[in-house]
Design a protein around this motif. Structure first.
Motif, PDB file in Angstrom:
ATOM      1  N   PHE A   1      -7.639  -1.945  -6.880  1.00  0.00           N
ATOM      2  CA  PHE A   1      -8.758  -2.750  -6.388  1.00  0.00           C
ATOM      3  C   PHE A   1      -8.149  -3.908  -5.602  1.00  0.00           C
ATOM      4  O   PHE A   1      -7.416  -4.733  -6.162  1.00  0.00           O
ATOM      5  N   ILE A   2      -8.444  -3.984  -4.291  1.00  0.00           N
ATOM      6  CA  ILE A   2      -7.768  -4.926  -3.401  1.00  0.00           C
ATOM      7  C   ILE A   2      -8.791  -5.772  -2.662  1.00  0.00           C
ATOM      8  O   ILE A   2      -9.705  -5.239  -2.018  1.00  0.00           O
ATOM      9  N   THR A   3      -8.640  -7.078  -2.718  1.00  0.00           N
ATOM     10  CA  THR A   3      -9.533  -7.964  -1.970  1.00  0.00           C
ATOM     11  C   THR A   3      -8.884  -8.349  -0.635  1.00  0.00           C
ATOM     12  O   THR A   3      -7.669  -8.276  -0.478  1.00  0.00           O
ATOM     13  N   GLY A   4      -9.718  -8.735   0.318  1.00  0.00           N
ATOM     14  CA  GLY A   4      -9.207  -9.135   1.634  1.00  0.00           C
ATOM     15  C   GLY A   4      -8.456  -8.015   2.305  1.00  0.00           C
ATOM     16  O   GLY A   4      -7.338  -8.197   2.780  1.00  0.00           O
ATOM     17  N   ALA A   5      -9.090  -6.837   2.371  1.00  0.00           N
ATOM     18  CA  ALA A   5      -8.358  -5.621   2.748  1.00  0.00           C
ATOM     19  C   ALA A   5      -8.606  -5.138   4.170  1.00  0.00           C
ATOM     20  O   ALA A   5      -8.107  -4.078   4.553  1.00  0.00           O
ATOM     21  N   SER A   6      -9.323  -5.892   4.980  1.00  0.00           N
ATOM     22  CA  SER A   6      -9.647  -5.395   6.322  1.00  0.00           C
ATOM     23  C   SER A   6      -8.561  -5.705   7.355  1.00  0.00           C
ATOM     24  O   SER A   6      -8.652  -5.257   8.496  1.00  0.00           O
ATOM     25  N   LYS A   7      -7.536  -6.452   6.942  1.00  0.00           N
ATOM     26  CA  LYS A   7      -6.466  -6.799   7.889  1.00  0.00           C
ATOM     27  C   LYS A   7      -5.219  -7.206   7.120  1.00  0.00           C
ATOM     28  O   LYS A   7      -5.246  -7.387   5.904  1.00  0.00           O
ATOM     29  N   GLY A   8      -4.129  -7.371   7.852  1.00  0.00           N
ATOM     30  CA  GLY A   8      -2.900  -7.908   7.288  1.00  0.00           C
ATOM     31  C   GLY A   8      -2.303  -7.095   6.162  1.00  0.00           C
ATOM     32  O   GLY A   8      -2.361  -5.856   6.142  1.00  0.00           O
ATOM     33  N   LEU A   9      -1.739  -7.791   5.186  1.00  0.00           N
ATOM     34  CA  LEU A   9      -1.079  -7.142   4.065  1.00  0.00           C
ATOM     35  C   LEU A   9      -2.048  -6.283   3.272  1.00  0.00           C
ATOM     36  O   LEU A   9      -1.694  -5.188   2.810  1.00  0.00           O
ATOM     37  N   GLY A  10      -3.284  -6.759   3.109  1.00  0.00           N
ATOM     38  CA  GLY A  10      -4.273  -5.984   2.366  1.00  0.00           C
ATOM     39  C   GLY A  10      -4.535  -4.640   3.002  1.00  0.00           C
ATOM     40  O   GLY A  10      -4.566  -3.607   2.315  1.00  0.00           O
ATOM     41  N   LEU A  11      -4.710  -4.619   4.322  1.00  0.00           N
ATOM     42  CA  LEU A  11      -4.958  -3.365   5.032  1.00  0.00           C
ATOM     43  C   LEU A  11      -3.742  -2.454   4.965  1.00  0.00           C
ATOM     44  O   LEU A  11      -3.871  -1.242   4.738  1.00  0.00           O
ATOM     45  N   ALA A  12      -2.551  -3.007   5.159  1.00  0.00           N
ATOM     46  CA  ALA A  12      -1.328  -2.200   5.072  1.00  0.00           C
ATOM     47  C   ALA A  12      -1.199  -1.562   3.698  1.00  0.00           C
ATOM     48  O   ALA A  12      -0.819  -0.386   3.566  1.00  0.00           O
ATOM     49  N   LEU A  13      -1.541  -2.312   2.672  1.00  0.00           N
ATOM     50  CA  LEU A  13      -1.450  -1.800   1.309  1.00  0.00           C
ATOM     51  C   LEU A  13      -2.452  -0.667   1.086  1.00  0.00           C
ATOM     52  O   LEU A  13      -2.110   0.372   0.498  1.00  0.00           O
ATOM     53  N   VAL A  14      -3.683  -0.846   1.546  1.00  0.00           N
ATOM     54  CA  VAL A  14      -4.695   0.201   1.407  1.00  0.00           C
ATOM     55  C   VAL A  14      -4.236   1.490   2.099  1.00  0.00           C
ATOM     56  O   VAL A  14      -4.313   2.590   1.533  1.00  0.00           O
ATOM     57  N   GLN A  15      -3.755   1.362   3.317  1.00  0.00           N
ATOM     58  CA  GLN A  15      -3.334   2.540   4.075  1.00  0.00           C
ATOM     59  C   GLN A  15      -2.155   3.251   3.420  1.00  0.00           C
ATOM     60  O   GLN A  15      -2.114   4.493   3.355  1.00  0.00           O
ATOM     61  N   LYS A  16      -1.192   2.487   2.923  1.00  0.00           N
ATOM     62  CA  LYS A  16      -0.027   3.076   2.251  1.00  0.00           C
ATOM     63  C   LYS A  16      -0.453   3.795   0.967  1.00  0.00           C
ATOM     64  O   LYS A  16       0.031   4.886   0.659  1.00  0.00           O
ATOM     65  N   LEU A  17      -1.324   3.172   0.207  1.00  0.00           N
ATOM     66  CA  LEU A  17      -1.773   3.760  -1.052  1.00  0.00           C
ATOM     67  C   LEU A  17      -2.533   5.063  -0.832  1.00  0.00           C
ATOM     68  O   LEU A  17      -2.306   6.066  -1.521  1.00  0.00           O
ATOM     69  N   LEU A  18      -3.446   5.060   0.133  1.00  0.00           N
ATOM     70  CA  LEU A  18      -4.225   6.263   0.409  1.00  0.00           C
ATOM     71  C   LEU A  18      -3.331   7.397   0.894  1.00  0.00           C
ATOM     72  O   LEU A  18      -3.507   8.559   0.510  1.00  0.00           O
ATOM     73  N   ALA A  19      -2.353   7.064   1.731  1.00  0.00           N
ATOM     74  CA  ALA A  19      -1.418   8.075   2.231  1.00  0.00           C
ATOM     75  C   ALA A  19      -0.595   8.668   1.105  1.00  0.00           C
ATOM     76  O   ALA A  19      -0.176   9.846   1.164  1.00  0.00           O
ATOM     77  N   ALA A  20      -0.354   7.877   0.055  1.00  0.00           N
ATOM     78  CA  ALA A  20       0.450   8.341  -1.072  1.00  0.00           C
ATOM     79  C   ALA A  20      -0.384   9.060  -2.133  1.00  0.00           C
ATOM     80  O   ALA A  20       0.163   9.570  -3.111  1.00  0.00           O
ATOM     81  N   GLY A  21      -1.712   9.087  -1.946  1.00  0.00           N
ATOM     82  CA  GLY A  21      -2.561   9.819  -2.877  1.00  0.00           C
ATOM     83  C   GLY A  21      -3.201   9.003  -3.973  1.00  0.00           C
ATOM     84  O   GLY A  21      -3.757   9.561  -4.926  1.00  0.00           O
ATOM     85  N   TYR A  22      -3.146   7.679  -3.861  1.00  0.00           N
ATOM     86  CA  TYR A  22      -3.818   6.834  -4.844  1.00  0.00           C
ATOM     87  C   TYR A  22      -5.306   6.734  -4.514  1.00  0.00           C
ATOM     88  O   TYR A  22      -5.729   6.976  -3.378  1.00  0.00           O
TER      89      TYR A  22
END
Length: 280
Positions: free
Chosen positions: A7-28
């Motif tokens: 569960f990630i807040t502030g996820a539409s840009k920056g570190l939050g967005l990078a984290l979301v994209q990495k996690l989804l690519a890894a299957g989380y």
């Protein structure tokens, strides 16, 4: 599919967005929040099976609780919380108004506290979980003219996370302070960096720092947010993750400089300052 739900807040840009994209690519599986859910969905572009975009007001406890409960209901569990939402504030302490200062604390500190309070009942019930509170190297050293209030908010994040780590350890929950240095995100743009409305003549050195951050540093930061996201994911998988996570060579250098400075100050007055007990 990886088992943990993030569960990630502030996820539409920056570190939050990078984290979301990495996690989804890894299957989380990932729930992510933003003030504008349409922007978030457009930025991520993932389907509903493993991604839940949420529009959420961090300052509204009922709205935060709704987002947390939606995540747990949608995915059936909740494992890793990342309090990433926040913004910078530039201005000398004398220049910043009470309203400007309190607004920065509201988002950077009290917004995270709202998430922590609403997530902990779920994490305690399952006797597991990990909370990442994204601070800054400016939360470990305040030697940045013009960033006094922002640093104060991040120092608060450091302190509350250290206490949180001790409070939740008996429940099998971990807490980690993330202290990034300069990463190439939108943090130094107008959308993420507030500037005081009042500039007092004489604070030329503060204006120099302000100008450097807005025009020289922005877009030239050495840190890669994708690599920072990779580190956070690896730390979340560790059985005994650290309480302090510094990100970037610059963050390490500044932290070591602060530690050295504190040691020097302590040694300078050690004999005098420790001779303060009642005479026996």
């Amino acid at each position: 599919m990886k088992t943990k739900v993030w569960f990630i807040t502030g996820a539409s840009k920056g570190l939050g967005l990078a984290l979301v994209q990495k996690l989804l690519a890894a299957g989380y599986r990932v729930a992510a929040t933003s003030r504008n859910v349409a922007d978030l969905q457009k930025a991520v572009g993932a389907g509903p099976d493993n991604f839940l975009p949420l529009g959420m007001n961090l300052l509204d406890e009922a709205d935060v609780e709704k987002g947390i409960q939606q995540t747990a209901a949608h995915f059936g569990q909740l494992d890793v919380i990342v309090n990433n939402a926040g913004y910078g504030l530039l201005g000398a302490l004398e220049e910043l108004s009470d309203a400007e200062s309190r607004a920065n604390f509201d988002v950077n500190v009290f917004g995270s506290l709202n998430v922590i309070r609403k997530a902990l009942p779920i994490l305690r019930a399952q006797q597991s979980g990990h909370i990442f509170n994204v601070s800054s190297i400016g939360g470990f050293t305040g030697a940045f003219p013009g960033f006094g209030i922002y640093c104060a908010t991040k120092f608060a994040v450091q302190g509350l996370t250290e206490s949180l780590a001790t409070e939740v350890k008996p429940f099998g929950i971990h807490a980690t302070i993330v202290s990034p240095g300069y990463f190439r995100t939108s943090f130094l743009t107008d959308n993420s960096l507030g500037v005081t409305k009042t500039e007092i003549p004489g604070y030329g050195h503060v204006r120099e720092v302000q100008n450097a951050h807005q025009h020289s540093y922005n877009g030239n930061q050495a840190g890669d947010p994708d690599k920072a996201a990779d580190v956070m994911i690896q730390v979340a998988e560790q059985p005994e993750p650290p309480v302090h996570l510094f990100l970037g060579a610059d963050a390490y250098a500044l932290a070591e400089e602060k530690i050295s400075s504190v040691r020097k100050d302590m040694e300078q007055l050690k004999n005098l300052a420790t001779a303060t007990a009642y005479a026996v």
